[in-house]
Structure formats: C-alpha cells, structure tokens
Enzyme design. Sequence first.
Site, PDB file in Angstrom:
ATOM      1  N   SER A  82       4.387   5.675 -10.927  1.00 24.93           N
ATOM      2  CA  SER A  82       3.345   6.676 -10.685  1.00 24.93           C
ATOM      3  C   SER A  82       2.885   7.278 -11.998  1.00 24.93           C
ATOM      4  O   SER A  82       3.637   7.344 -12.970  1.00 24.93           O
ATOM      5  CB  SER A  82       3.886   7.790  -9.795  1.00 24.93           C
ATOM      6  OG  SER A  82       4.396   7.271  -8.593  1.00 24.93           O
TER       7      SER A  82
HETATM    8  N1  SAH Z   1       9.052   6.719  -7.842  1.00 27.04           N
HETATM    9  C1  SAH Z   1       8.422   5.677  -8.604  1.00 27.04           C
HETATM   10  C2  SAH Z   1       7.225   5.107  -7.912  1.00 27.04           C
HETATM   11  C3  SAH Z   1       7.530   3.788  -7.336  1.00 27.04           C
HETATM   12  S1  SAH Z   1       6.213   3.048  -6.459  1.00 27.04           S
HETATM   13  C4  SAH Z   1       8.134   6.177 -10.003  1.00 27.04           C
HETATM   14  O1  SAH Z   1       8.985   6.773 -10.570  1.00 27.04           O
HETATM   15  O2  SAH Z   1       7.079   5.948 -10.538  1.00 27.04           O
HETATM   16  C5  SAH Z   1       6.725   3.305  -4.801  1.00 27.04           C
HETATM   17  C6  SAH Z   1       7.909   2.535  -4.343  1.00 27.04           C
HETATM   18  O3  SAH Z   1       8.076   2.803  -2.967  1.00 27.04           O
HETATM   19  C7  SAH Z   1       7.810   1.017  -4.462  1.00 27.04           C
HETATM   20  O4  SAH Z   1       8.823   0.558  -5.287  1.00 27.04           O
HETATM   21  C8  SAH Z   1       7.982   0.524  -3.037  1.00 27.04           C
HETATM   22  O5  SAH Z   1       8.750  -0.667  -2.920  1.00 27.04           O
HETATM   23  C9  SAH Z   1       8.736   1.694  -2.406  1.00 27.04           C
HETATM   24  N2  SAH Z   1       8.681   1.776  -0.957  1.00 27.04           N
HETATM   25  C10 SAH Z   1       7.649   1.522  -0.102  1.00 27.04           C
HETATM   26  N3  SAH Z   1       8.041   1.716   1.175  1.00 27.04           N
HETATM   27  C11 SAH Z   1       9.351   2.099   1.136  1.00 27.04           C
HETATM   28  C12 SAH Z   1      10.315   2.433   2.120  1.00 27.04           C
HETATM   29  N4  SAH Z   1      10.051   2.408   3.426  1.00 27.04           N
HETATM   30  N5  SAH Z   1      11.553   2.769   1.712  1.00 27.04           N
HETATM   31  C13 SAH Z   1      11.879   2.806   0.391  1.00 27.04           C
HETATM   32  N6  SAH Z   1      11.008   2.484  -0.576  1.00 27.04           N
HETATM   33  C14 SAH Z   1       9.758   2.145  -0.225  1.00 27.04           C
END
Ligand code: SAH
Length: 257
Positions: free
Chosen positions: A101
């Site tokens: 993000s």
């Molecule tokens: N927190 C991260 C952002 C990661 S992007 C950062 O520090 O930038 C969002 C993530 O959510 C992705 O890796 C995706 O695989 C995960 N995601 C989507 N649906 C999910 C679910 N039901 N449970 C856990 N993770 C999920």
Amino acid sequence: MTQRRPGFPARLPSFSESTPGSAFAPRRAVLGTPAVSMGAAMDFAGVRARMVKRLATGGVTAAAVLQAMGTTERHRFVDTALGNQAYEDTSLPIGLGQTISKPSIVARMAELLLGAEGVRAGGLGRVLEVGTGCGYQAAVLSLLAREVYSIERLRGLHEKARTNLRYLRLTNVHLLFGDGMLGYAKGAPYAAIVAAAGGTSLPLEWCEQLAVGGRLVAPISGADGQQMLLVVDKTPHGLKQNVLEAVHFVPLKSGVA
Ligand code: SAH
C-alpha cells in the site's frame, strides 16, 4: 505505544540504534562496508524523512504515526530494483499480483485506528490486520500497538513477510497464514481491525471480533464498484459507520492459495 523497534541485529550485528538518519554512517565506515551501500543507506534515510514531511503536509497529524513511518524502512519491503521508488507515495508490486500500500494510506489508516474511542482511552491494544502482503504495514503497526496479528491468504506472501520482518525481531507481531475474511478468533477481541484488501461487504466475523470501543477500518466497494474507506466503531449501543474517501486496494478474496 509500545517498544521501539530493535535495530538491525540480523544483518548489521554491531548496530544497536535505528534512529532515522543517524544509524548508518559512522559505524558502517568503521566496519569498512563499501561506500556505495553506505551512501544508499543514507539516501534512504533522507528520502524517508522527506516522505514523512510530505505525510505531515498532507494532513497526518498524529506524532506517533509520523514517527512510525519515519522509522520503518519501506525500501526493505520491496524488491531491490524498486528501492529508489520506495518512499514515493505509490503502491508497488510485491509479487503474486499484489501490492504494498502507498505510504499515505498506511499512515491514514493507522491514524484512524488511533482515533478509536477505546484507543484514545487506553492506547492501541491488539490489532488484527487482514492482508499482510510484504509485512510493511504490520511493521508500522508494531510501533503503535501492543500486539499485531496479521493474516495473509497467499502462502508465498506470508513467507515473504516472515523473511522481511525477521531481522526486526518484532516480538509483538504474529504472522498468520489463513483466510482473513474469517478474522482470527483466537486473538479477539481486537482494539482495532484494519483490512488492506477490499470486499463488497463487511465480514460478520470482523464485527464480532472487534472489542467494544474498538474501530474497524476497511475498503469496501459499493454497487457502482467504487471502493471507499469505511470506518466502523463498535459502541456499547451497536455499530456506527462512516464512509470516508475513495481508495484503491487489491480485492479481498476468500480461501487460501
Ligand atoms: N498490508 C500490506 C498490503 C498488502 S496488499 C502492506 O503493508 O502494504 C493486500 C493483501 O491482502 C494481499 O497480499 C492479498 O493476498 C491479501 N488478502 C486478500 N484477501 C485476503 C484474505 N481474505 N485474507 C488474508 N489476506 C487477504
């Protein structure tokens, strides 16, 4: 507020401090690390400080959030080739079609979590993060919350986050592999729940696992497909929700892969 982040024991054993902008140069020179990496490290500290200034100008006011953003080395969470973009306000690919993000949204959500009724009274206790990705936001949250439970549905990214966070030795971060749409009941109740992926409705489990006085921050898509940032406060009288600005997160998916 909890502990300061321990330095960089795994990679740079002789460093004990991680103050942005001051931790690198002198001792690296003593260690005889090549000048090029010393320069890179110093550059990162400088661009990170400028990023924090931009966040403050952009409206982030919580000192604890600005400090956490200034301390957490975002460049360590992206591929080396993307390192020079790590402090721009942009999301970047982290593999498996997912993204880290952008800093402004990480700071924005962290600040919203700190604004919860129960948090203002007693500090940020246990937080559940849905969507660990590369682990960046979990590292930021670890500086603001007592405990962070972060769950990821893609095994490859769960493992990547584990690798990325290992050198920080964050004793208050618990990385979990599973479907975050179900929340994580074992850690409940949470002072705050934050989702880094957007669905079309709020999983019931998240509301159930939120403590009274706690706050949930999540992107939600409406019927028009537009994703908005949703804030839900759990009060003694029920759930109170506020829809904030438009956002762009990767989709929330069920199951694991
Ligand atoms: N927190 C991260 C952002 C990661 S992007 C950062 O520090 O930038 C969002 C993530 O959510 C992705 O890796 C995706 O695989 C995960 N995601 C989507 N649906 C999910 C679910 N039901 N449970 C856990 N993770 C999920």
